[in-house]
Design an enzyme around this catalytic site. Structure first.
Site, PDB file in Angstrom:
ATOM      1  N   ASP A  17      12.631 110.204 121.502  1.00 46.82           N
ATOM      2  CA  ASP A  17      13.072 111.481 120.929  1.00 46.82           C
ATOM      3  C   ASP A  17      12.216 112.605 121.474  1.00 46.82           C
ATOM      4  O   ASP A  17      11.114 112.381 121.946  1.00 46.82           O
ATOM      5  CB  ASP A  17      12.889 111.445 119.407  1.00 46.82           C
ATOM      6  CG  ASP A  17      13.927 110.585 118.744  1.00 46.82           C
ATOM      7  OD1 ASP A  17      14.915 110.253 119.411  1.00 46.82           O
ATOM      8  OD2 ASP A  17      13.735 110.239 117.567  1.00 46.82           O
ATOM      9  N   LYS A  23      17.390 115.248 120.246  1.00 45.41           N
ATOM     10  CA  LYS A  23      17.044 115.500 118.846  1.00 45.41           C
ATOM     11  C   LYS A  23      16.029 116.597 118.698  1.00 45.41           C
ATOM     12  O   LYS A  23      14.915 116.398 118.241  1.00 45.41           O
ATOM     13  CB  LYS A  23      16.512 114.230 118.149  1.00 45.41           C
ATOM     14  CG  LYS A  23      17.502 113.107 118.039  1.00 45.41           C
ATOM     15  CD  LYS A  23      18.213 113.197 116.694  1.00 45.41           C
ATOM     16  CE  LYS A  23      19.338 112.198 116.616  1.00 45.41           C
ATOM     17  NZ  LYS A  23      18.856 110.869 116.357  1.00 45.41           N
ATOM     18  N   MET A  56      11.340 118.799 107.892  1.00 40.35           N
ATOM     19  CA  MET A  56      12.450 119.618 108.402  1.00 40.35           C
ATOM     20  C   MET A  56      12.735 120.795 107.473  1.00 40.35           C
ATOM     21  O   MET A  56      13.886 121.158 107.255  1.00 40.35           O
ATOM     22  CB  MET A  56      13.721 118.766 108.561  1.00 40.35           C
ATOM     23  CG  MET A  56      13.545 117.647 109.564  1.00 40.35           C
ATOM     24  SD  MET A  56      14.893 116.451 109.533  1.00 40.35           S
ATOM     25  CE  MET A  56      14.439 115.414 108.160  1.00 40.35           C
TER      26      MET A  56
END
Ligand code: SAH
Length: 472
Positions: free
Chosen positions: A250, A272, A385
């Site tokens: 990633d 991502k 996030m």
């Protein structure tokens, strides 16, 4: 990198040494080992060099250096005790395109001689680009201890058994695995202990069974890469990376971690990152399955821990459905890494008896977290996030009863050299983040424990120091 690392084949090549003292003798010994045809020129000559000249292994010119001595020379080493003379000779050599080393004068040298660990035919060379000879020496000492004396013999023996392996194992991947097993296993151990026969027997048995074995089945190891600092990798993760044929990673995985993978492993970035095109999850599953079915050792490398907001579970479900073998190596999740490096103990007898990891990103409306549960006292809440929705998060927490003065912190680029920590309260943290121009990846930590970071933060770096300096 200032110096290009290379090993020079000097067999039967003319090499000039100017100067004939002790240092010259040491260089001479090394050059002779490599089979170079050495000429030494100096008016006064060390007895050891005299003796070698008498034995006929080198050409000795007992006089001052003359520019013509450089004629048809492949390599030159200058080691007189006169610095100005050394530099003049170096310049002459350099002008003729002859690589030249002036002992103890890096600036005048075109090449430098590294510290070495000699396990002929294996040579380990250490170069610190002249920054610290002591460091080079220390490193060399450690390496000396690391490489058994018979390491060179091991290399020669591996070359011997290679011929047979090439005949019996046509497939290069199978051959590589065979040699990895030989080197990592009892065969090499025996050889290093001096039991060549035993080593040979084991290697033979190994070769027979490998040649008859069905083609290797591929497998996938789901590996947690940790939050960024490569030293936070587990030993198992390192091993998996060094054994991998293919690494699917990633964007969150730091390049320092990726550098740990086997040099010739195929590296595939499967994206991502927020607001950028990334490989669809189904395509990632397809890639994992495709490489594993081709018999490869696949590492699926994910930031932090693969089972914490990493969709690791979904990937394993796809592999299970396709009948592919897999295993999981956990990693240090961002919250654990950030907490440690920012000095925020996630639990604390006086402040927090529970910790919650929650996503601040709502994929779909209606997927909001249970705000009422998150404002319960006595806990620490870490939002992954959450940076893009930080205003929304702090507003909702306050709307559900958390006081505006409740301590909060943001940790960006946690554990990396550019880590930044911003402390505030629910009321201020969003605007502080904007002012500080914090960028992803970042974690939002809510709880009384965040206030401890000014006292317990220990991880500093040059960037931070400069920032502090500016503020002061
Ligand atoms: N599996 C990962 C999380 C992936 S979700 C893990 O266990 O850590 C991505 C989020 O993780 C980012 O949005 C950010 O909130 C957090 N994150 C990952 N690496 C980080 C880092 N070095 N510093 C701060 N936050 C990080």
């Amino acid at each position: 990198m200032k110096y290009f690392p290379a090993f020079f084949d000097l067999a039967a090549q003319p090499v000039l040494i100017v100067g004939a003292g002790e240092v010259a003798l040491r260089k001479l010994a090394l050059l002779e080992k490599c089979g170079a045809r050495v000429t030494v020129v100096a008016p006064q000559v060390h007895a050891g060099i005299q003796a070698r000249a008498a034995a006929g292994t080198l050409r000795l010119l007992t006089r001052e250096f003359e520019p013509d001595d450089l004629e048809r020379v492949r390599l030159a080493i200058v080691a007189t005790s006169r610095r100005a003379l050394n530099r003049w000779i170096a310049k002459l050599a350099d002008r003729r395109g002859i690589p030249v080393n002036v002992v103890d004068d890096r600036e005048a040298s075109r090449f430098i001689v590294p510290a070495i660990v000699d396990r002929d035919p294996v040579t380990v060379a250490v170069c610190t680009a002249g920054t610290s000879p002591v460091l080079a020496r220390r490193l060399r000492e450690r390496l000396e201890a690391f490489f058994p004396q018979r390491f060179g013999e091991l290399a020669l023996w591996l070359a011997d058994i290679r011929r047979q392996a090439v005949v019996k194992l046509r497939d290069t991947a199978a051959r590589r695995r065979y040699f990895e097993d030989v080197i990592d296993g009892p065969a090499a151990r025996r050889l290093i202990e001096g039991d060549r026969r035993g080593a040979e027997r084991i290697a033979q048995q190994f070769l027979a069974s490998t040649a008859q074995a069905p083609p290797p089945r591929g497998e996938v190891t789901l590996v947690g890469a940790g939050p960024g600092d490569p030293e936070l990798l587990t030993l198992k993760a390192l091993r998996a990376l060094q054994d991998a044929d293919v690494v699917l990673y990633d964007r969150l995985v730091s390049s320092a971690v990726l550098d740990m993978a086997r040099r010739d492993a195929l590296r595939i970035c499967v994206g991502k990152a927020a607001h950028q095109p990334s490989t669809a999850q189904a395509d990632i599953h397809a890639l994992l399955i495709e490489h594993a079915l081709a018999g490869r050792r696949v590492v699926r490398l994910k930031g932090g821990d693969p089972f914490v907001f990493g969709r690791g579970g979904e990937e394993l479900q796809a592999l299970a459905a396709a009948g592919i073998a897999f295993s999981v190596v956990p990693g240090i999740t961002a919250a654990i890494g950030a907490a440690a490096y920012a000095g925020i103990p996630l639990t604390h007898r006086q402040h927090a008896h529970a910790v919650t990891f929650v996503t601040g990103h709502a994929d779909e409306p209606g997927q909001e977290p249970n705000w009422a549960a998150l404002v319960q006292p006595g806990q620490t809440v870490v939002f992954y996030m959450g940076l893009a929705r930080i205003e929304h998060i702090s507003r909702e927490l306050q709307a559900h009863g958390a006081p505006a003065s409740f301590p909060a912190a943001l940790v960006a680029q946690a554990t990396l050299p550019d880590q930044r920590v911003v402390n505030g309260t629910l009321a201020t943290i969003a605007s502080l983040a904007a002012t500080a121009k914090l960028a992803s990846p970042a974690l939002l930590v809510i709880g009384e424990v965040t206030a401890l970071s000014s006292q317990l933060g220990w991880f500093s770096n040059a960037a931070l120091a400069a920032e502090r300096h500016q503020i002061a």
